[in-house]
Motif scaffolding. Sequence first.
Motif, PDB file in Angstrom:
ATOM      1  N   GLY A  81       0.787  -1.216   0.000  1.00  0.00           N
ATOM      2  CA  GLY A  81       0.000   0.000   0.000  1.00  0.00           C
ATOM      3  C   GLY A  81       0.822   1.269   0.000  1.00  0.00           C
ATOM      4  O   GLY A  81       0.472   2.260   0.658  1.00  0.00           O
ATOM      5  N   GLU A  82       1.932   1.264  -0.735  1.00  0.00           N
ATOM      6  CA  GLU A  82       2.841   2.410  -0.758  1.00  0.00           C
ATOM      7  C   GLU A  82       2.476   3.374  -1.884  1.00  0.00           C
ATOM      8  O   GLU A  82       1.873   2.982  -2.894  1.00  0.00           O
ATOM      9  CB  GLU A  82       4.285   1.926  -0.948  1.00  0.00           C
ATOM     10  CG  GLU A  82       4.802   1.010   0.145  1.00  0.00           C
ATOM     11  CD  GLU A  82       5.110   1.752   1.426  1.00  0.00           C
ATOM     12  OE1 GLU A  82       5.084   3.003   1.411  1.00  0.00           O
ATOM     13  OE2 GLU A  82       5.390   1.087   2.440  1.00  0.00           O
ATOM     14  N   ASP A  83       2.871   4.619  -1.715  1.00  0.00           N
ATOM     15  CA  ASP A  83       2.710   5.633  -2.750  1.00  0.00           C
ATOM     16  C   ASP A  83       3.815   5.444  -3.780  1.00  0.00           C
ATOM     17  O   ASP A  83       5.004   5.533  -3.452  1.00  0.00           O
ATOM     18  CB  ASP A  83       2.786   7.030  -2.127  1.00  0.00           C
ATOM     19  CG  ASP A  83       2.637   8.134  -3.175  1.00  0.00           C
ATOM     20  OD1 ASP A  83       2.182   7.815  -4.296  1.00  0.00           O
ATOM     21  OD2 ASP A  83       2.986   9.291  -2.877  1.00  0.00           O
ATOM     22  N   LEU A  84       3.452   5.175  -5.032  1.00  0.00           N
ATOM     23  CA  LEU A  84       4.454   4.888  -6.065  1.00  0.00           C
ATOM     24  C   LEU A  84       5.388   6.063  -6.309  1.00  0.00           C
ATOM     25  O   LEU A  84       6.534   5.869  -6.728  1.00  0.00           O
ATOM     26  CB  LEU A  84       3.755   4.501  -7.372  1.00  0.00           C
ATOM     27  CG  LEU A  84       3.059   3.137  -7.399  1.00  0.00           C
ATOM     28  CD1 LEU A  84       2.463   2.873  -8.774  1.00  0.00           C
ATOM     29  CD2 LEU A  84       4.033   2.027  -7.018  1.00  0.00           C
ATOM     30  N   ALA A  85       4.929   7.277  -6.075  1.00  0.00           N
ATOM     31  CA  ALA A  85       5.770   8.454  -6.314  1.00  0.00           C
ATOM     32  C   ALA A  85       7.002   8.458  -5.426  1.00  0.00           C
ATOM     33  O   ALA A  85       8.048   9.009  -5.803  1.00  0.00           O
ATOM     34  CB  ALA A  85       4.955   9.732  -6.088  1.00  0.00           C
ATOM     35  N   THR A  86       6.908   7.846  -4.253  1.00  0.00           N
ATOM     36  CA  THR A  86       8.066   7.760  -3.357  1.00  0.00           C
ATOM     37  C   THR A  86       8.665   6.355  -3.340  1.00  0.00           C
ATOM     38  O   THR A  86       9.873   6.195  -3.142  1.00  0.00           O
ATOM     39  CB  THR A  86       7.670   8.155  -1.922  1.00  0.00           C
ATOM     40  OG1 THR A  86       6.585   7.302  -1.486  1.00  0.00           O
ATOM     41  CG2 THR A  86       7.231   9.605  -1.874  1.00  0.00           C
ATOM     42  N   PHE A  87       7.813   5.346  -3.562  1.00  0.00           N
ATOM     43  CA  PHE A  87       8.290   3.969  -3.444  1.00  0.00           C
ATOM     44  C   PHE A  87       9.115   3.537  -4.654  1.00  0.00           C
ATOM     45  O   PHE A  87      10.094   2.798  -4.499  1.00  0.00           O
ATOM     46  CB  PHE A  87       7.111   3.023  -3.248  1.00  0.00           C
ATOM     47  CG  PHE A  87       7.512   1.650  -2.804  1.00  0.00           C
ATOM     48  CD1 PHE A  87       8.090   1.456  -1.561  1.00  0.00           C
ATOM     49  CD2 PHE A  87       7.297   0.541  -3.618  1.00  0.00           C
ATOM     50  CE1 PHE A  87       8.456   0.192  -1.132  1.00  0.00           C
ATOM     51  CE2 PHE A  87       7.655  -0.723  -3.202  1.00  0.00           C
ATOM     52  CZ  PHE A  87       8.235  -0.898  -1.955  1.00  0.00           C
ATOM     53  N   LEU A  88       8.740   3.954  -5.852  1.00  0.00           N
ATOM     54  CA  LEU A  88       9.514   3.579  -7.042  1.00  0.00           C
ATOM     55  C   LEU A  88      10.955   4.088  -6.977  1.00  0.00           C
ATOM     56  O   LEU A  88      11.896   3.318  -7.215  1.00  0.00           O
ATOM     57  CB  LEU A  88       8.818   4.074  -8.313  1.00  0.00           C
ATOM     58  CG  LEU A  88       7.813   3.120  -8.969  1.00  0.00           C
ATOM     59  CD1 LEU A  88       7.203   3.759 -10.205  1.00  0.00           C
ATOM     60  CD2 LEU A  88       8.470   1.809  -9.316  1.00  0.00           C
ATOM     61  N   PRO A  89      11.192   5.381  -6.681  1.00  0.00           N
ATOM     62  CA  PRO A  89      12.578   5.825  -6.529  1.00  0.00           C
ATOM     63  C   PRO A  89      13.309   5.106  -5.392  1.00  0.00           C
ATOM     64  O   PRO A  89      14.512   4.852  -5.480  1.00  0.00           O
ATOM     65  CB  PRO A  89      12.442   7.323  -6.237  1.00  0.00           C
ATOM     66  CG  PRO A  89      11.126   7.703  -6.807  1.00  0.00           C
ATOM     67  CD  PRO A  89      10.247   6.505  -6.609  1.00  0.00           C
ATOM     68  N   TYR A  90      12.574   4.766  -4.332  1.00  0.00           N
ATOM     69  CA  TYR A  90      13.159   4.055  -3.196  1.00  0.00           C
ATOM     70  C   TYR A  90      13.672   2.676  -3.627  1.00  0.00           C
ATOM     71  O   TYR A  90      14.816   2.312  -3.340  1.00  0.00           O
ATOM     72  CB  TYR A  90      12.114   3.921  -2.086  1.00  0.00           C
ATOM     73  CG  TYR A  90      12.586   3.178  -0.862  1.00  0.00           C
ATOM     74  CD1 TYR A  90      13.189   3.855   0.190  1.00  0.00           C
ATOM     75  CD2 TYR A  90      12.414   1.799  -0.742  1.00  0.00           C
ATOM     76  CE1 TYR A  90      13.611   3.178   1.325  1.00  0.00           C
ATOM     77  CE2 TYR A  90      12.842   1.117   0.381  1.00  0.00           C
ATOM     78  CZ  TYR A  90      13.433   1.810   1.413  1.00  0.00           C
ATOM     79  OH  TYR A  90      13.867   1.131   2.533  1.00  0.00           O
ATOM     80  N   VAL A  91      12.831   1.937  -4.338  1.00  0.00           N
ATOM     81  CA  VAL A  91      13.209   0.602  -4.798  1.00  0.00           C
ATOM     82  C   VAL A  91      14.342   0.682  -5.830  1.00  0.00           C
ATOM     83  O   VAL A  91      15.304  -0.094  -5.773  1.00  0.00           O
ATOM     84  CB  VAL A  91      11.993  -0.133  -5.394  1.00  0.00           C
ATOM     85  CG1 VAL A  91      12.421  -1.444  -6.056  1.00  0.00           C
ATOM     86  CG2 VAL A  91      10.967  -0.398  -4.311  1.00  0.00           C
ATOM     87  N   ALA A  92      14.232   1.610  -6.760  1.00  0.00           N
ATOM     88  CA  ALA A  92      15.255   1.739  -7.809  1.00  0.00           C
ATOM     89  C   ALA A  92      16.615   2.091  -7.214  1.00  0.00           C
ATOM     90  O   ALA A  92      17.641   1.538  -7.623  1.00  0.00           O
ATOM     91  CB  ALA A  92      14.832   2.800  -8.823  1.00  0.00           C
ATOM     92  N   THR A  93      16.634   3.000  -6.243  1.00  0.00           N
ATOM     93  CA  THR A  93      17.897   3.380  -5.610  1.00  0.00           C
ATOM     94  C   THR A  93      18.476   2.213  -4.827  1.00  0.00           C
ATOM     95  O   THR A  93      19.691   1.970  -4.855  1.00  0.00           O
ATOM     96  CB  THR A  93      17.690   4.585  -4.678  1.00  0.00           C
ATOM     97  OG1 THR A  93      17.034   5.628  -5.391  1.00  0.00           O
ATOM     98  CG2 THR A  93      19.015   5.099  -4.161  1.00  0.00           C
ATOM     99  N   GLY A  94      17.612   1.484  -4.126  1.00  0.00           N
ATOM    100  CA  GLY A  94      18.092   0.316  -3.400  1.00  0.00           C
ATOM    101  C   GLY A  94      18.670  -0.741  -4.318  1.00  0.00           C
ATOM    102  O   GLY A  94      19.726  -1.332  -4.035  1.00  0.00           O
TER     103      GLY A  94
END
Length: 286
Positions: A81-94
Amino acid sequence: MTDDDREPRQVELVDDPGPRSWRKAFDDLGRGWKQRALWGYLGWQDIKQRYRRSVLGPLWISISMAVIAVAMGILYGALFGEDLATFLPYVATGLLIWNFVQGSIIEGSEVFIANEGLIRFLPAPLSLHVYRLVWRQTLFFLHNLIVWLVLVIIFPQPIGWTLLLAIPAFALLMINGAWIAIVSGILATRFRDIPPIIASLTQLLFFMTPIVWQYDRLLSMPAVAERARIAEINPVLHFVEIMRQPMLGQPIAWHHWVVVGVITVVGCLTALVALRNYRSRVAYWV
């Protein structure tokens, strides 16, 4: 008997510190660094050979990274249930950081085995192969950095001056990648079971590292906050956080830097001991 024969002959002493020597260990590292033109060229050729006869060439590195990051971001974002606007950059950076760490660990365990022919027949320092490995992983990182840049442009993050901390953070990643390759590479030449063991443990580390789940989110939950701190036993978590926090404009948690600093010092000393004691035996073990 001539006068020359009567004179005592002076025996010239050769300053040979023997196979186990700190001087030879540091000399190996120094000579390897001086040959950076060679390992720099070889590292780039490794990437070109991997994508030989490909239309897009090394761009496949970024494409593969983008597909995996977006797919995992959407999937786990929906599950948590995450906000993609913050979660996508989070996953990509990780994933960007994890790919460098994973490559250094897995390929590092085979760095000398993979270069068996060169080690046996080319009089070159062992560190040359380690520098080549770290440089190759750095090139992969730079290619994948394009994905992070695109996502940050599409989904703006609160990035500030702390972004500059990503530079020393990546330098620490490179240093640790080098000592890991030296230690695990030497061990793997003697014990060939080491590479598959390391590969299995690395897969386990992925799920223990906050790549597709948010560590800070768990800490904010009072019910699981104390148990969530168990995740800090995983050393990779600290390496990921010192880079991801400045790259996404998150608050800097300095205790991650302290842990990474301690690991770096201990790891480098361990690598020096391994290089001092066993560098002369690698050519016989490979």
